[in-house]
Design an enzyme around this catalytic site. Structure first.
Site, PDB file in Angstrom:
ATOM      1  N   SER A   1       0.852  -1.178   0.000  1.00 32.88           N
ATOM      2  CA  SER A   1       0.000   0.000   0.000  1.00 32.88           C
ATOM      3  C   SER A   1       0.888   1.228   0.000  1.00 32.88           C
ATOM      4  O   SER A   1       1.980   1.209   0.573  1.00 32.88           O
ATOM      5  CB  SER A   1      -0.871  -0.032   1.264  1.00 32.88           C
ATOM      6  OG  SER A   1      -1.238   1.272   1.652  1.00 32.88           O
TER       7      SER A   1
ATOM      8  N   ARG B   1     -25.663  -8.016 -43.253  1.00 30.21           N
ATOM      9  CA  ARG B   1     -24.591  -7.393 -42.442  1.00 30.21           C
ATOM     10  C   ARG B   1     -25.247  -6.309 -41.603  1.00 30.21           C
ATOM     11  O   ARG B   1     -26.033  -5.507 -42.100  1.00 30.21           O
ATOM     12  CB  ARG B   1     -23.475  -6.798 -43.317  1.00 30.21           C
ATOM     13  CG  ARG B   1     -22.276  -6.269 -42.473  1.00 30.21           C
ATOM     14  CD  ARG B   1     -21.005  -6.098 -43.316  1.00 30.21           C
ATOM     15  NE  ARG B   1     -20.731  -7.350 -44.000  1.00 30.21           N
ATOM     16  CZ  ARG B   1     -20.627  -7.479 -45.329  1.00 30.21           C
ATOM     17  NH1 ARG B   1     -20.708  -6.424 -46.114  1.00 30.21           N
ATOM     18  NH2 ARG B   1     -20.438  -8.669 -45.867  1.00 30.21           N
TER      19      ARG B   1
ATOM     20  N   ASN C   1      -1.920  -7.241   1.027  1.00 29.42           N
ATOM     21  CA  ASN C   1      -3.202  -7.302   0.335  1.00 29.42           C
ATOM     22  C   ASN C   1      -3.325  -8.536  -0.549  1.00 29.42           C
ATOM     23  O   ASN C   1      -2.330  -9.079  -1.014  1.00 29.42           O
ATOM     24  CB  ASN C   1      -3.370  -6.048  -0.526  1.00 29.42           C
ATOM     25  CG  ASN C   1      -3.675  -4.827   0.320  1.00 29.42           C
ATOM     26  OD1 ASN C   1      -4.370  -4.917   1.320  1.00 29.42           O
ATOM     27  ND2 ASN C   1      -3.128  -3.687  -0.079  1.00 29.42           N
TER      28      ASN C   1
ATOM     29  N   LYS D   1       0.485  -3.472   5.208  1.00 32.72           N
ATOM     30  CA  LYS D   1      -0.540  -4.204   4.470  1.00 32.72           C
ATOM     31  C   LYS D   1       0.018  -5.400   3.679  1.00 32.72           C
ATOM     32  O   LYS D   1       1.098  -5.330   3.111  1.00 32.72           O
ATOM     33  CB  LYS D   1      -1.261  -3.274   3.486  1.00 32.72           C
ATOM     34  CG  LYS D   1      -2.126  -2.226   4.134  1.00 32.72           C
ATOM     35  CD  LYS D   1      -3.371  -2.799   4.793  1.00 32.72           C
ATOM     36  CE  LYS D   1      -4.357  -3.353   3.802  1.00 32.72           C
ATOM     37  NZ  LYS D   1      -5.094  -2.344   3.055  1.00 32.72           N
TER      38      LYS D   1
END
Lengths: 450, 450, 450, 450
Positions: free
Chosen positions: D275, D314, D283, D281
């Protein structure tokens, strides 16, 4: 009234709103009001209008055959007019000729939908007001209740529960304001006749339209909107955005209710939150209802947006697909609001557990704080290095972060005992959480409350 | 700048807006302004802010390694801060410690996105104003140009082309108004720090935030919105609704351009609307661009709505999915606006063919009118019966509707020669088409026009 | 049985399938079979199984209160088990203790859904077989019926109607094959108990499961799939893809039915394709039904896909949202199939008009052919230049393309009179249309037909 | 190559696949192979084919102007052919006339897309095989690792981590099998010429087509599929279903990684999971990547399904919208696979914590087991009543469930000390968890593994 299959996608009141009886009634309300207004302007005989009003009873109609005919004509308006005409004819053949005079079936269908939306609005709004009031109370009660913030589901620095609630509240309130505006914009008469020119009413069209809008309590638009569905689309979008905010609140609460977190709990009780196999369960029933309900909403919003590309003066398929989609979004949003109001009402908060969960991080969530304190003294790079080392050791040794820090000479040089003692005080690392909480709560004060 | 694969899903200006350089620049703009504001408030040294400003050049950054690190950290903010810190460090190690002071990576990413949206707004709006101006002109020119209305792709009673255009115009204008309001609501600073409390900035957080918003020309919200994405969701919804209205216009024009209808044509020219195999083709190139562009929009709107259910203080996946979705919706909507402005500018209208197509129905589109005329005399049931018989014979015998009617004694009894002569006059069966047209056009007069 | 609001989103048979009675019956079928199988394996008393079978009557249950309790417990399984237990208890309190033995509510709900899907399959497939048979016949009848190909809604070179039909047929047939395989994969028992280990059944779990699957006519999976919804997701996707192919056919027919094109027509008749205001209308009712029905499908598919991200051993919201979404997709797809079978059955083709529409292009659709013919002689650049000149003059002067060409000396030098005469013969510019048609039709011959 | 904005929505390899160079190369590969095949069949001169092959270099093309022309002609095929023709012309004007002979621009675009998909398949599959291998190993290692099952995010009875992993594995494997089949079905040549009849190639069309398919390593379909997009739709659906299963795994892991749960952890390391503001952190970076990537997938799948309703030979918009949607789905799915393989590879499991989390429930998760044990003796109603009382007391008094039970006379009468001792043994309440685990793992053994 609610079908079993829809238990988790509507409330009873909203299920009733889109029931056969209610939809027939709404279309008949249009036809009766049209006749009445036309009679008043002497376009059709007064007696015809009276006969039409008398005959217009949903119960007199055979829904099953109307469904078949709706498929054959690709619109419910055709069989409705036919059935009403038939009912009038048995009493007064002349009057029967004046049913639906000058209108087209889309006029009846669209205006009926709008009349139902008009009734849906207070249903949703009263639950919203209740929810907002409960959230305001919670936000005020928990302004000082500290808990771990969580980012990417990992513990981060402290916040207050009051701030979290205020965030839910303000988002839901903004959603409410948008929803109200979208309803307001959408509650319009549709009256255009076959191609949107009201040709069959000659020069009286706009006057009839204005009278009819007034009679029905709707606004009168600049012109018919049979092929322009942006206002309904915007209403559904407002539901979608609100549903998202409700879902966010539900997701948060269901996460706080995990056994391992245990910071909040919905009310349990007889039949509530139980399991057929596990007597001990206390499930997040309200959150589950809300999340189940809103799950279908984004897809339905996209279906409506896709269907906006409608051909010329009346679409092939786009328009005809709208009824169940509009009803589906309104009902799901309504259930989500009701479920979250219910959840908020019975919500139990466990501040001790919040505090314990903060403590259980051994203080590493204050790593940012430690970094900032040290960075002022030794530069951020050096600070970050020291802190990362301390975080690692705190984890490896399962000891408190500040204990580790207090053993690091480089740290002791710059942070005294008091600083280290305060380091892990969540109350001292809340920044402007409470100002933000108050600003958020204040931003919602315009809601009418009794 | 536009990648080949995105040719039909963006304009060049919007592709540039979301290019690497532009996104880096926007994030750096946040970082530089943050440092500047913090220096002004004496939170970081003035010299640090200056060094940061000097170092913050997108060209000095290695996008390829930032992409890798974005994946590792699941946010582009982390490598951006790291790269900027590194650039500053080479010049001034002390200053490097003050990069991104007190902020979190989401602050940089979200604010950068908002800065880009702020630049997107005038790009979309200027094309919208151009389109609306062109449509107002067309609506005014064709107030009396009669053409067949078409419902379920079948010929219905007459309308005017001016009314049709006014319908497009008013819907697009309403979409424009909603879009403008949504942008306005969304152009907010995001500054919350790690968990949205600005804890690292102590008590100065809100003041820094206000200064920073001012510095960046953004509004300051009640609180950080890192986990509440309703305003962006609403912006995307506004794009979705507008895209729907643009698509409706594109669909209509492409249908009018069919060889068998031939009532309108987009401009052709070198390279425009051509085919690699068929030299004769004059394709609806603008409509095709618009329809291709908007095709992806509803699904992207639903993706964003689904992603709103974000966990706690920062989501796992929901938030991180937003950038390309927001950019995708903005770019597609922008291309659709540009393409329809282009189409409107070169649009050729063929009133003679409109009239011929009306005539080719042999008058049966006036069946409603005939019914209404007769219904006043003999009741609607009888009238409808007679008219249906006449319609059938008109089709079987391939003769004009009024000729058939004029041979039916029951009709002749009630409609004289003049009434029958006028029956098929489209000008006499336009109802209040022109009033509606004017009301629609008038409702759009609040757009600024040069 | 079909509600008015769902007229254009279900058939009666499929509405009945998802009615309260039918859903209760399906859940009770699970409970009765479970008891029977457990009794057979002597896990519960035989008499209990008999009492359970006797009590398990949908009509004895109060849907309205079950709906309320479904909300409180966030699953319909809980009140179902409670209600059944109550019914058994009034007859035999001991037997009541054996209701739902060892199962969890999701087992009842999921298996009930699968039992309903098993009944849905032949409903959809029989309409598919009917539709495919009709299309095969049409494709065979119109192998030589020339008509304009249309690209970007502009006239292009000739095709045959048979080839067009064969294209619809083969795509629908592929969708059918995928649907059948998806049903096959999905028709699985769900029996996992509280967390998917069948712990309450000790070591007998798999044997009970196999017996139960056999009893219910379902396949037995490797393991319970309470949190893995990929097979249902794939089934819904197969519906989505099939719906897309049905919609393509419906779109094509509705375009061919335009008054200005008039190459095809759905059957009209009393109440079919009519309008409440316009007696002359012959609307594409079947196509409209199909397009209306499928409009909601892609969004619902996306809702189901989004909901697959289900938490751990049972989701919060994702699972609980599935019932109406699965039912919505199945019903809409079913209506689309039925509507297109109906449309195909009554389809009238107008070969003369197809030919006339080809002729109305004044031959410019043969510009590619002319280019190719000339390119062999003078190079393609020169050829294309000449042809573009001729196309332009044909348009400006409203004269036939070959007449213009025949006046161009450079052309006459290379193309003789015969070549020019044949130039605009559509039969001579069909390439391998008929081989393609046959190959497409042949690819569908594996469908069982009576 | 990956743009910053796409960091979390593609891998580098897949970003490269859809780069300008790669897309141009794919279209040129089509053109070169077409020329070669036509030369071999003596339809164009051998020298022309050689010149075309020599000139066909992506680097010689100006992407920026091709983007502009793509918008003008609404297809990238037109400018591609023009640019190639121009390149050939500078060398050999005669050869230039044979570029793209008999084909239409959609042929080049569609076949190019298929060629890219053919290259995407092994990229996705090799990561899938890696992921499946890792999961098989994890499932085998953790066959006896007990952990709490969790339903509605509440603790439920025990499961094994091996069973959980086997569930992920089998679902992902099924997704892999479906994906492989969908690729197989989709890897088809598109060659139809202007309207799908190959008219410009006379009677040689199918032979040329077969040769060309062989040259390009693709299969040859029954007929051109320019307007029938079901096979691509099905491929995208397969991605969508697989993405859902990957997302389920990612959601589960991110929940297990919560600080309060701590049963699993992704690898952390320099730059991974960090972080910008919080040094502590760790994560769930891989899960976040995967969840971010797949978030956009369901909406894109729905966009493609909606676009299937393509007009005649088309479409106007539907076809032209496909490229970025197909690329978006493939790339997002590819990133999700890669991210989960990465996550699985570095996944750390904490069996002690799993056991501790089981214990922390104080045994109430064995309430079902206690009920079943007692129900055999005293009937389920009575058993459930006793157990509910014990659960409540366990919670109120914060004591173990079995201690409470052991104090209840009615319980002691029926359960002896041994039974009570064993009651809370998770190993003794796993039912057939391990058989299910093995069955699931065995079902995946058909994947090729090195």
């Amino acid at each position: 009234m609610t079908r079993l299959i829809d238990s988790l996608s509507t409330t009873d009141a909203l299920a009733e709103l889109f029931s056969d009886h209610s939809m027939l009634q709404a279309m008949l309300t249009f036809e009766v009001a049209l006749a009445r207004v036309e009679a008043r302007r002497k376009i059709i005989p007064k007696s015809a209008a009276e006969e039409i009003a008398k005959a217009a009873r949903p119960d007199a109609m055979d829904v099953s055959s109307m469904v078949q005919e709706t498929r054959l004509s690709a619109t419910p308006g055709v069989p409705l007019v036919k059935a009403l005409t038939q009912l009038v004819r048995t009493k007064n053949p002349v009057a029967a000729g004046y049913v639906h005079w000058g209108a087209t079936s889309q006029d009846a269908c669209d205006t009926a939908l709008v009349l139902l939306l008009k009734r849906a609005q207070p249903i949703l709004e009263s639950d919203l007001l209740r929810l907002e009031k409960l959230l305001r109370r919670l936000a005020d009660q928990h302004g000082q209740t500290v808990m771990p913030g969580r980012t990417l589901l990992q513990a981060a620095g402290p916040i207050t529960f009051g701030l979290k609630v205020a965030g839910w509240l303000a988002a839901i309130h903004r959603g409410h304001i948008r929803l109200k505006a979208s309803f307001q914009e959408s509650l319009l008469l549709q009256l255009g006749g076959a191609t949107g020119t009201l040709a069959a009413l000659g020069k009286d069209g706009i006057q009839i339209g204005k009278d009819l809008a007034k009679e029905l309590g709707l606004n009168y638009p600049e012109a018919p909107w049979h092929a322009h569905r942006d206002r309904l689309a915007n209403l559904l979008c407002s539901c979608g955005v609100l549903a998202g905010s409700l879902g966010k609140m539900a997701r948060d609460i269901s996460l706080l209710m995990q056994a391992e977190v245990a910071e909040a709990a919905e009310r349990t009780g007889p039949g509530r939150g139980g399991s057929s196999s596990m007597p001990h369960k206390a499930n997040p029933a309200g959150c589950t209802q809300a999340l189940a309900a809103i799950n279908g909403v984004p897809g339905m919003v996209s279906a409506f947006l896709s269907a906006m590309v409608q051909e010329q003066e009346r679409a092939v398929g786009g328009w005809q697909s709208e009824w169940p989609i509009v009803a589906g979004v309104i009902q799901r949003t309504g259930l989500a609001v009701a479920a979250m109001a219910e959840a908020a009402e019975g919500l139990t908060i466990n501040p001790a557990r919040m505090r314990a969960n903060l403590d259980a991080t051994r203080g590493v969530i204050f790593a940012e704080k430690a970094t900032m304190l040290l960075a002022g003294k030794i530069g951020r790079d050096a600070a970050r290095k020291l802190v990362e080392e301390a975080v690692r050791r705190s984890s490896d040794e399962q000891r408190r972060f500040r204990s580790i820090l207090s053993e690091m000479p480089e740290v002791r040089k710059h942070l005294d005992a008091a600083a280290l003692r305060n380091l892990e005080s969540p109350q001292q690392y809340l920044g402007v959480a409470d100002e933000f909480r108050k600003r958020l709560v204040d931003s919602t004060k315009d809601s009418k409350e009794s």
